[in-house]
Design a protein around this motif. Structure first.
Motif, PDB file in Angstrom:
ATOM      1  N   GLY A  37       0.779  -1.223   0.000  1.00 37.23           N
ATOM      2  CA  GLY A  37       0.000   0.000   0.000  1.00 37.23           C
ATOM      3  C   GLY A  37       0.808   1.269   0.000  1.00 37.23           C
ATOM      4  N   VAL A  38       2.133   1.147   0.084  1.00 37.61           N
ATOM      5  CA  VAL A  38       3.016   2.322   0.082  1.00 37.61           C
ATOM      6  C   VAL A  38       3.998   2.249  -1.093  1.00 37.61           C
ATOM      7  N   VAL A  39       4.730   1.145  -1.165  1.00 36.17           N
ATOM      8  CA  VAL A  39       5.690   0.946  -2.254  1.00 36.17           C
ATOM      9  C   VAL A  39       5.078   0.099  -3.362  1.00 36.17           C
ATOM     10  N   HIS A  48       4.446   6.521  -8.850  1.00 34.85           N
ATOM     11  CA  HIS A  48       5.403   7.495  -8.318  1.00 34.85           C
ATOM     12  C   HIS A  48       6.362   6.913  -7.276  1.00 34.85           C
ATOM     13  N   ALA A  49       6.151   5.654  -6.851  1.00 34.85           N
ATOM     14  CA  ALA A  49       6.995   5.112  -5.786  1.00 34.85           C
ATOM     15  C   ALA A  49       8.445   4.949  -6.229  1.00 34.85           C
ATOM     16  N   VAL A  50       8.665   4.368  -7.392  1.00 35.96           N
ATOM     17  CA  VAL A  50      10.024   4.062  -7.836  1.00 35.96           C
ATOM     18  C   VAL A  50      10.840   5.344  -7.991  1.00 35.96           C
ATOM     19  N   ASP A  51      10.291   6.326  -8.691  1.00 34.51           N
ATOM     20  CA  ASP A  51      11.024   7.571  -8.920  1.00 34.51           C
ATOM     21  C   ASP A  51      11.238   8.339  -7.621  1.00 34.51           C
ATOM     22  N   SER A  52      10.242   8.339  -6.754  1.00 37.58           N
ATOM     23  CA  SER A  52      10.360   9.076  -5.494  1.00 37.58           C
ATOM     24  C   SER A  52      11.421   8.471  -4.595  1.00 37.58           C
ATOM     25  N   LEU A  53      11.465   7.154  -4.525  1.00 43.29           N
ATOM     26  CA  LEU A  53      12.461   6.501  -3.679  1.00 43.29           C
ATOM     27  C   LEU A  53      13.863   6.683  -4.249  1.00 43.29           C
ATOM     28  N   ALA A  54      13.992   6.677  -5.569  1.00 46.51           N
ATOM     29  CA  ALA A  54      15.294   6.932  -6.180  1.00 46.51           C
ATOM     30  C   ALA A  54      15.779   8.341  -5.834  1.00 46.51           C
ATOM     31  N   ALA A  55      14.875   9.303  -5.893  1.00 52.59           N
ATOM     32  CA  ALA A  55      15.238  10.681  -5.573  1.00 52.59           C
ATOM     33  C   ALA A  55      15.583  10.827  -4.087  1.00 52.59           C
ATOM     34  N   GLY A  60      20.352  11.384  -0.114  1.00 51.96           N
ATOM     35  CA  GLY A  60      21.107  10.938   1.044  1.00 51.96           C
ATOM     36  C   GLY A  60      20.300  10.266   2.131  1.00 51.96           C
ATOM     37  N   MET A  61      19.015  10.052   1.896  1.00 54.49           N
ATOM     38  CA  MET A  61      18.175   9.387   2.901  1.00 54.49           C
ATOM     39  C   MET A  61      18.336   7.879   2.787  1.00 54.49           C
ATOM     40  N   ARG A  62      18.529   7.217   3.920  1.00 57.46           N
ATOM     41  CA  ARG A  62      18.558   5.763   3.918  1.00 57.46           C
ATOM     42  C   ARG A  62      17.125   5.236   3.838  1.00 57.46           C
ATOM     43  N   ARG A 278       5.915  11.008  -3.183  1.00 55.07           N
ATOM     44  CA  ARG A 278       6.507  12.287  -3.570  1.00 55.07           C
ATOM     45  C   ARG A 278       6.548  13.255  -2.394  1.00 55.07           C
ATOM     46  N   GLY A 279       5.744  12.979  -1.378  1.00 55.62           N
ATOM     47  CA  GLY A 279       5.759  13.817  -0.185  1.00 55.62           C
ATOM     48  C   GLY A 279       7.080  13.810   0.550  1.00 55.62           C
ATOM     49  N   LEU A 280       7.913  12.785   0.333  1.00 54.02           N
ATOM     50  CA  LEU A 280       9.240  12.753   0.942  1.00 54.02           C
ATOM     51  C   LEU A 280      10.150  13.848   0.407  1.00 54.02           C
ATOM     52  N   LEU A 281       9.893  14.299  -0.802  1.00 58.88           N
ATOM     53  CA  LEU A 281      10.845  15.128  -1.540  1.00 58.88           C
ATOM     54  C   LEU A 281      10.606  16.622  -1.375  1.00 58.88           C
ATOM     55  N   VAL A 282       9.582  16.981  -0.613  1.00 62.72           N
ATOM     56  CA  VAL A 282       9.216  18.390  -0.505  1.00 62.72           C
ATOM     57  C   VAL A 282       9.069  18.783   0.962  1.00 62.72           C
TER      58      VAL A 282
END
Length: 350
Positions: A37-39, A48-55, A60-62, A278-282
């Protein structure tokens, strides 16, 4: 950093959604990501999961993958993630089978046999602690451990019931009632645990989210200093973050709806909300109160009028949801009851 989330971390009541003036990838060292339900949903990556996690990784986020699903060993999960375009190794995956096995190991002698109701993930996790998985009470197990696996049927549940009724310690990897799949929402381990509970009248000890054993296992295996829990469920991911005293990001790609967030009790209130990963990136805009019962986030204002939530303004729809959360949570805390947000959410398109 004007980070309002830091003021409301842990088991203190969350009054407003948190704010962070820089991307979450910069504010937190490790993302503790739920999987189903997330990835991904079933065999497919969520949009959007794959691109967001790559970014996020590039920033630098583990990335650590923390799941209540105990059916597959970490190595298999990592292979699945890699196939989807999310590079991972077994050490990146922490599951409730590992937390359950640690609990079992503390209850039984070294090298003991354990009755397994579940899949290969439980078998491998027990082996890490030198315990032998068996499938029948006749083989002399010292405990029972139960986790989700699609293959579990009546015969396995009956064997567990016989063993639990005989007085063996019983550990459940989790009690999630549902699990998201590519075809929709399906019964989870909690429904299978309920069958054994009904047959025996016994309650299991539970290892998975939102309970402390899972958080403890995650900290042991990741060494995260400032983690951010990322999930789609209020009663496991967000409550688990609350119990562990860490911040959380709720995404709406799994089982939770916007309406459920508005009525959430304090232990189910996320620090941040976003449509997806994508919320991780902003940055996360802060919510403020004007002093007249009006809550503001971005270009939106929200308030309660006659027991009904109202919203006005424009911009990012999730700024509107954040403002609504502020108004709704304040109402719940003050009045002790929920407030009708159906019209406001319809106006937002959520």
């Amino acid at each position: 950093m004007a980070d309002t989330a830091a003021e409301q971390t842990g088991t203190e009541p969350r009054i407003l959604p948190g704010g962070c003036d820089r991307p979450l990838t910069e504010a937190y060292d490790t993302a503790l990501l739920d999987l189903d339900g997330v990835v991904y949903a079933g065999p497919d990556a969520i949009e959007h999961a794959v691109d967001s996690l790559a970014a996020a990784r590039e920033a630098g986020m583990r990335l650590a993958y923390v799941t209540n699903n105990a059916s597959r060993p970490p190595r298999v999960v990592a292979e699945h993630l890699t196939e989807l375009g999310v590079p991972a190794v077994a050490e990146d995956v922490i599951n409730s089978a590992q937390a359950a096995a640690r609990l079992v190991a503390a209850k039984v002698p070294a090298g003991a046999k354990v009755l397994v109701v579940g899949g290969a993930g439980l078998v491998e996790a027990l082996a890490e602690h030198g315990l032998e998985a068996v499938r029948s009470l006749a083989e002399g197990p010292a405990a029972v451990v139960q986790g989700y696996d699609p293959s579990v049927g009546w015969a396995e549940l009956a064997e567990a019931s016989y063993a639990v009724a005989a007085g063996l310690p019983w550990v459940a990897s989790n009690t999630d009632l549902t699990v998201p799949t590519a075809r929709g929402i399906a019964p989870g381990n909690g429904t299978l645990v309920a069958a054994v509970r009904t047959a025996t009248g016994v309650e299991p000890e539970v290892a998975g989210k939102p309970l402390p054993p899972m958080h403890r296992e995650t900290v042991i295996r990741t060494g995260a200093k400032r983690p951010l829990v990322v999930g789609d469920r209020l009663d496991t991911d967000i409550e688990g973050a609350f119990n562990g005293g860490v911040d959380s990001l709720l995404v709406f790609t799994g089982v939770t709806t916007a309406a459920q967030v508005l009525g959430a009790p304090v232990e189910h209130r996320p620090t941040y909300v976003a449509a997806d990963l994508r919320g991780l990136l902003v940055a996360a805009p802060a919510v403020s109160e004007t002093g007249e019962g009006v809550f503001v986030c971005g270009g939106y204002r929200a308030w309660v009028d006659g027991g009904e939530l109202r919203v006005a303004g424009g911009g990012d729809l999730y700024d509107g949801l954040r403002a609504l959360c502020g108004a709704a949570w304040a109402w719940v805390d003050r009045e002790g009851s929920g407030v009708d947000g159906a019209k406001a959410l319809l106006e937002l398109g959520l």
